[in-house]
Scaffold this active site. Structure first.
Site, PDB file in Angstrom:
ATOM      1  N   CYS A  20       0.777  -1.267  -0.040  1.00  0.00           N
ATOM      2  CA  CYS A  20      -0.006   0.082  -0.016  1.00  0.00           C
ATOM      3  C   CYS A  20       0.816   1.126  -0.043  1.00  0.00           C
ATOM      4  O   CYS A  20       1.768   1.322   0.786  1.00  0.00           O
ATOM      5  CB  CYS A  20      -1.050  -0.063   1.177  1.00  0.00           C
ATOM      6  SG  CYS A  20      -1.830   1.397   1.238  1.00  0.00           S
ATOM      7  N   GLY A  27      -7.419  -5.396  -9.315  1.00  0.00           N
ATOM      8  CA  GLY A  27      -7.961  -4.367  -8.526  1.00  0.00           C
ATOM      9  C   GLY A  27      -8.956  -3.527  -9.047  1.00  0.00           C
ATOM     10  O   GLY A  27     -10.000  -3.579  -9.239  1.00  0.00           O
TER      11      GLY A  27
END
Length: 323
Positions: free
Chosen positions: A100, A224
């Site tokens: 992330c 994603g």
């Protein structure tokens, strides 16, 4: 594609996305052809585990398929405790987040900030693998910045310390989501380790999926953002990889039924008023292709209740179908 004792139905995985891969979205992607859906990131800070937000993130009740839960943090001991807590709560795979790029995650030295500290990466991986008796997977980026693509080094640490599978996003932390993903580093990582490697980043079509698999030699791909408002991308890719042919795009009536199913599940899962609020971003993604001016989405985003949202969408699709 195998992760520890678990055989996936195919090699297509839903990427964990904070605020998006909740149970309704994971279930929908699974039904639409994903072999595995990883749940959104859980903090390793025990103070937040009992909050409504965390309880929702940990809700796997009635969920089909393999339950994989992602944890994030920078303290090896807390990460080990978080892994145990989630396994006790039904997780069958623990995924460690070192990918992330978000500032609020990185300033706590979690997510992809950890790639700067290979020693700490090793300590976290060792602690988590030792703490649980389920497979532990790891998600990374190619490195910290373009001058420091240390993905191969991190991959070797992962393999050496018992990681069952490694997902790699083809950008560095510094790249955030800008520019194009590069797959050469993923290919280098695949060549340097023997555990399964999952390629991630900018996979937006069946052709791109095939191209990335062939170029990197990866065992699976992770999708994603391309699945936002388009969960059927998994069945389209699966069909193309198996047959070399394209599936027809879903008819408008099917898009409506998928969207409505998703909407109702969000309303039920979160209750009022949260369900209606969370539904707004999903509806916006589904309708990007149809409502290019954003006129309907502006109206929809002002609606406060599930009932109003359902009625507005039914009317909207009726008008679309008539045109």
């Amino acid at each position: 594609m195998r992760i520890g004792p678990y055989q996936l139905e195919n090699n297509l995985i839903v990427a964990p996305m904070a605020g998006i891969t909740d149970r309704p979205f994971r279930q929908l992607c699974r039904r639409m052809g994903a072999g595995l859906a990883v749940s959104e990131m859980m903090s390793s800070n025990p103070k937040v585990w009992k909050t409504d937000k965390s309880m929702n993130r940990m809700d796997h009740s009635g969920e089909s398929g393999i339950r994989s839960v992602q944890i994030a943090g920078a303290d090896p001991e807390l990460m080990a405790q978080a892994a145990q807590f989630n396994v006790d709560n039904g997780a069958q795979i623990i995924d460690i987040n070192m990918g992330c790029p978000a500032k609020k995650v990185n300033k706590k030295l979690a997510g992809s900030a950890l790639l700067q500290y290979p020693q700490l990466v090793e300590e976290i991986v060792q602690a988590v693998v030792a703490a649980v008796d389920v497979p532990v997977t790891l998600k990374i980026r190619t490195g910290w910045d373009t001058d420091n693509r240390n993905g191969v080094e991190i991959a070797k640490i992962a393999e050496r310390n018992g990681i069952a599978s490694l997902a790699v996003h083809g950008r560095t932390r510094a790249c955030m989501y800008k520019g194009e993903a590069e797959y050469a580093t993923i290919r280098d990582i695949k060549r340097s380790i023997s555990i399964p490697v999952v390629a991630n980043g900018d996979i937006t079509s069946p052709e791109k999926a095939k191209q990335v698999l062939e170029y990197t030699g990866a065992d699976a791909i992770m999708i994603g953002r391309a699945a936002q408002g388009r969960p059927w991308i998994f069945r389209e890719i699966d069909h193309y990889l198996r047959t070399g042919e394209h599936m027809p795009a879903p008819a408008l009536s099917e898009v409506q039924s998928i969207l409505m199913e998703h909407l109702v599940n969000l309303h039920q899962f979160y209750g009022e008023p949260m369900g209606a609020r969370i539904a707004r971003k999903h509806v916006s993604w589904y309708l990007q292709a149809h409502d290019q001016e954003g006129q309907f989405r502006r109206v929809f985003n002002a609606l406060e209740t599930p009932k109003e949202q359902i009625e507005a969408l039914e009317q909207y699709f009726k008008t679309l179908a008539a045109n």
